[in-house]
Every structure is written in C-alpha cells, then in structure tokens.
Design a protein around this motif. Sequence first.
Motif, PDB file in Angstrom:
ATOM      1  N   GLU A 122       0.837  -1.186   0.000  1.00  0.00           N
ATOM      2  CA  GLU A 122       0.000   0.000   0.000  1.00  0.00           C
ATOM      3  C   GLU A 122       0.880   1.246   0.000  1.00  0.00           C
ATOM      4  N   ALA A 123       0.492   2.220  -0.805  1.00  0.00           N
ATOM      5  CA  ALA A 123       1.237   3.484  -0.855  1.00  0.00           C
ATOM      6  C   ALA A 123       0.709   4.395   0.240  1.00  0.00           C
ATOM      7  N   ARG A 124       1.050   4.067   1.476  1.00  0.00           N
ATOM      8  CA  ARG A 124       0.569   4.801   2.642  1.00  0.00           C
ATOM      9  C   ARG A 124       1.422   6.048   2.884  1.00  0.00           C
ATOM     10  N   PHE A 125       0.786   7.061   3.451  1.00  0.00           N
ATOM     11  CA  PHE A 125       1.486   8.308   3.726  1.00  0.00           C
ATOM     12  C   PHE A 125       2.725   8.076   4.588  1.00  0.00           C
ATOM     13  N   ASP A 126       2.563   7.295   5.676  1.00  0.00           N
ATOM     14  CA  ASP A 126       3.685   7.126   6.592  1.00  0.00           C
ATOM     15  C   ASP A 126       4.847   6.395   5.933  1.00  0.00           C
ATOM     16  N   THR A 127       4.538   5.412   5.069  1.00  0.00           N
ATOM     17  CA  THR A 127       5.597   4.678   4.361  1.00  0.00           C
ATOM     18  C   THR A 127       6.329   5.581   3.389  1.00  0.00           C
ATOM     19  N   ILE A 128       5.565   6.352   2.602  1.00  0.00           N
ATOM     20  CA  ILE A 128       6.174   7.258   1.623  1.00  0.00           C
ATOM     21  C   ILE A 128       6.985   8.336   2.321  1.00  0.00           C
ATOM     22  N   SER A 129       6.465   8.851   3.416  1.00  0.00           N
ATOM     23  CA  SER A 129       7.186   9.881   4.170  1.00  0.00           C
ATOM     24  C   SER A 129       8.516   9.347   4.679  1.00  0.00           C
ATOM     25  N   GLU A 130       8.502   8.114   5.161  1.00  0.00           N
ATOM     26  CA  GLU A 130       9.738   7.528   5.682  1.00  0.00           C
ATOM     27  C   GLU A 130      10.743   7.276   4.568  1.00  0.00           C
ATOM     28  N   LEU A 131      10.277   6.757   3.430  1.00  0.00           N
ATOM     29  CA  LEU A 131      11.177   6.427   2.330  1.00  0.00           C
ATOM     30  C   LEU A 131      11.761   7.668   1.665  1.00  0.00           C
ATOM     31  N   THR A 132      11.002   8.754   1.652  1.00  0.00           N
ATOM     32  CA  THR A 132      11.476   9.980   1.010  1.00  0.00           C
ATOM     33  C   THR A 132      12.106  10.958   1.992  1.00  0.00           C
ATOM     34  N   SER A 133      12.057  10.606   3.279  1.00  0.00           N
ATOM     35  CA  SER A 133      12.580  11.513   4.322  1.00  0.00           C
ATOM     36  C   SER A 133      11.971  12.900   4.204  1.00  0.00           C
ATOM     37  N   SER A 134      10.657  12.920   3.995  1.00  0.00           N
ATOM     38  CA  SER A 134       9.967  14.192   3.800  1.00  0.00           C
ATOM     39  C   SER A 134       8.541  14.092   4.323  1.00  0.00           C
ATOM     40  N   GLU A 135       8.039  15.227   4.826  1.00  0.00           N
ATOM     41  CA  GLU A 135       6.663  15.304   5.291  1.00  0.00           C
ATOM     42  C   GLU A 135       5.744  15.903   4.224  1.00  0.00           C
ATOM     43  N   TYR A 136       6.268  16.072   3.025  1.00  0.00           N
ATOM     44  CA  TYR A 136       5.524  16.773   1.974  1.00  0.00           C
ATOM     45  C   TYR A 136       4.188  16.117   1.667  1.00  0.00           C
ATOM     46  N   ILE A 137       4.128  14.800   1.718  1.00  0.00           N
ATOM     47  CA  ILE A 137       2.896  14.105   1.333  1.00  0.00           C
ATOM     48  C   ILE A 137       1.732  14.453   2.257  1.00  0.00           C
ATOM     49  N   TYR A 138       2.022  14.936   3.460  1.00  0.00           N
ATOM     50  CA  TYR A 138       0.966  15.315   4.393  1.00  0.00           C
ATOM     51  C   TYR A 138       0.438  16.731   4.141  1.00  0.00           C
ATOM     52  N   SER A 139       1.101  17.478   3.278  1.00  0.00           N
ATOM     53  CA  SER A 139       0.764  18.891   3.098  1.00  0.00           C
ATOM     54  C   SER A 139      -0.443  19.073   2.183  1.00  0.00           C
ATOM     55  N   ASN A 140      -1.134  20.186   2.374  1.00  0.00           N
ATOM     56  CA  ASN A 140      -2.241  20.531   1.484  1.00  0.00           C
ATOM     57  C   ASN A 140      -1.735  20.871   0.094  1.00  0.00           C
ATOM     58  N   SER A 141      -0.496  21.351   0.027  1.00  0.00           N
ATOM     59  CA  SER A 141       0.094  21.691  -1.260  1.00  0.00           C
ATOM     60  C   SER A 141       0.156  20.462  -2.169  1.00  0.00           C
ATOM     61  N   PHE A 142       0.547  19.316  -1.608  1.00  0.00           N
ATOM     62  CA  PHE A 142       0.615  18.080  -2.393  1.00  0.00           C
ATOM     63  C   PHE A 142      -0.761  17.710  -2.941  1.00  0.00           C
ATOM     64  N   LYS A 143      -1.786  17.819  -2.110  1.00  0.00           N
ATOM     65  CA  LYS A 143      -3.131  17.428  -2.525  1.00  0.00           C
ATOM     66  C   LYS A 143      -3.702  18.357  -3.586  1.00  0.00           C
ATOM     67  N   ARG A 144      -3.236  19.619  -3.589  1.00  0.00           N
ATOM     68  CA  ARG A 144      -3.760  20.601  -4.546  1.00  0.00           C
ATOM     69  C   ARG A 144      -3.019  20.604  -5.867  1.00  0.00           C
ATOM     70  N   GLU A 145      -1.853  19.947  -5.929  1.00  0.00           N
ATOM     71  CA  GLU A 145      -1.075  19.942  -7.171  1.00  0.00           C
ATOM     72  C   GLU A 145      -1.893  19.320  -8.306  1.00  0.00           C
ATOM     73  N   LEU A 146      -1.844  19.942  -9.469  1.00  0.00           N
ATOM     74  CA  LEU A 146      -2.581  19.445 -10.630  1.00  0.00           C
ATOM     75  C   LEU A 146      -2.144  18.025 -10.988  1.00  0.00           C
ATOM     76  N   GLU A 147      -0.843  17.760 -10.893  1.00  0.00           N
ATOM     77  CA  GLU A 147      -0.326  16.432 -11.225  1.00  0.00           C
ATOM     78  C   GLU A 147      -0.860  15.364 -10.271  1.00  0.00           C
ATOM     79  N   THR A 148      -1.002  15.738  -9.004  1.00  0.00           N
ATOM     80  CA  THR A 148      -1.571  14.809  -8.027  1.00  0.00           C
ATOM     81  C   THR A 148      -3.015  14.497  -8.382  1.00  0.00           C
ATOM     82  N   ILE A 149      -3.791  15.532  -8.679  1.00  0.00           N
ATOM     83  CA  ILE A 149      -5.214  15.371  -8.997  1.00  0.00           C
ATOM     84  C   ILE A 149      -5.392  14.508 -10.249  1.00  0.00           C
TER      85      ILE A 149
END
Length: 256
Positions: free
Chosen positions: A192-219
């Motif tokens: 599963e592409a879970r937030f906590d797994t992705i955050s740990e693998l990328t060493s970043s909290e970006y996936i939790y941000s509203n900016s990530f959810k609003r990105e056109l590419e994400t949508i």
Amino acid sequence: MGNGKTFLLQQTAIEMKNSGYKILFLNSESSINPLDLQQLYLKKDKTLLIIENYIRHLDDVKSLILQCPDNVKFLLSSRSVIHELNYDKLELQEENDSEIYIDKLTHEELRELSDLFSLYKAWGQRDSWGPERKIQHLKNQCNSEFSSVLLDLVKSPDIQRRYIKLFEAFRNKNDVARVLITAAILTALSFEARFDTISELTSSEYIYSNSFKRELETIQTMTVSSDRVIFNSAVIAKFGELNYERQFSKRFELSA
C-alpha cells in the motif's frame, strides 16, 4: 499490477454466492477481525473466505488455514513474484490447494488484445504489422503475460505522447515526483502506498501537506484518501516507475 486480480475475485464471489456459499471478502484495505472469524467458524454454512493480497496478512492467513473447518474454503490472491517468494510460508498441503496464474493469456485473449490495440492505435510503429505477427510479438516478446504486455504498451510512442506532458511537469517539481515514484514502486511490489511509508522512504513530510493534494499532477494521476494514495491508472503507475525511477534514484540516496 493491473492484470485484473480484484475483478476476478469479485466475479468469483458473485458466482460462489449464487452457488449457495456465504462470502467474506477482505480487500487490500481490510483488517482481519478475530471475532468475525470466530463466528464464521462456529457456523456450518458453506463459506468462501476471499483475501486480496494475502501477503499483507500472511501470519493471520497461516493461522486461519490451520484452524478452519471443512465447510470454509479460501481464495487468496497475490502478484506472482511475491507469491512465489512466500508460498512455502503458507505451509499448505499440496493435495488441498491449487494455483491459478491469471497473468498468462490464451491465444484467443492475445488476439482480442491485439485487435483492441489496433482499434485504439496503441501499436505505434508496429501498427502496420499483420494480425498474426502482432500476436506472435505478444507471445514471444511479452511471454503471453498481461503484465509484460502492459509494460510493452507503456513503451509505445502513442502512450508516451499521451502521458509525457503530464509527467514532464514532475521534472521541475521534485517533491511531487518523489511521491509519484515511491508510490509507483510500492504499488508494483503489492504494498500500500501509505502516507507514513512514503514519508519515511522519502525523508519528507511533503505528502501530508495541502500543497501536495492541490497539485494538478496529483489530482490527474492519483486518488488521495486520508492515509494513502492510489493511482488512477496502472499505466500511469508503470510509466512513472519506468521513466523517472533512475532520474531520481540518486536524489533518494542523498536524502536517505
């Protein structure tokens, strides 16, 4: 990934229910409730327990199989590679189980797939080939496997043109690209592409941000739930994995 395992399980559930079986379906996001299973085992009804991506529940599945009464049957699904690595851990008695590899396509299925590719101009430079040559390509170069056909399709110029503009945007958006690639690889490995797994693998909290959810590419590429991302298309996942993994692998290493 993308070879129809979930669809086949759902169709099987319908057929078995019509045949008089009680159905308990655990999908990739389900958790096994011991109380529900205890009630299930106390009943004498013919029951089919379907577990999608059983590797995620491997220890529980082993325990369930050991305890199950004769009236309960299991139907487990997994990607072939992951299954082959873990099959022995199930400790099944060979005379009581069977394996079905749905990735292998028959000659008729290859013909229908070839015709579908021709209809939608997905053959690219091979479009001028005759029907039999196209089928032989799917047999020999793709080993009659749907997953290999999907990979071959992703490499076609037409698919590249369809998605290249979308993924070109990731070149200048490293944070989004890192999430995309990580999620694609996790999905390919049946995780599963879970937030906590992705955050740990990328060493970043970006996936939790509203900016990530609003990105056109994400949508355009993903469905974002409360704790995970799901690709809208298996082709998109494969495209991102194949075309951008190498580009960002060194950056992943540096950030780890």
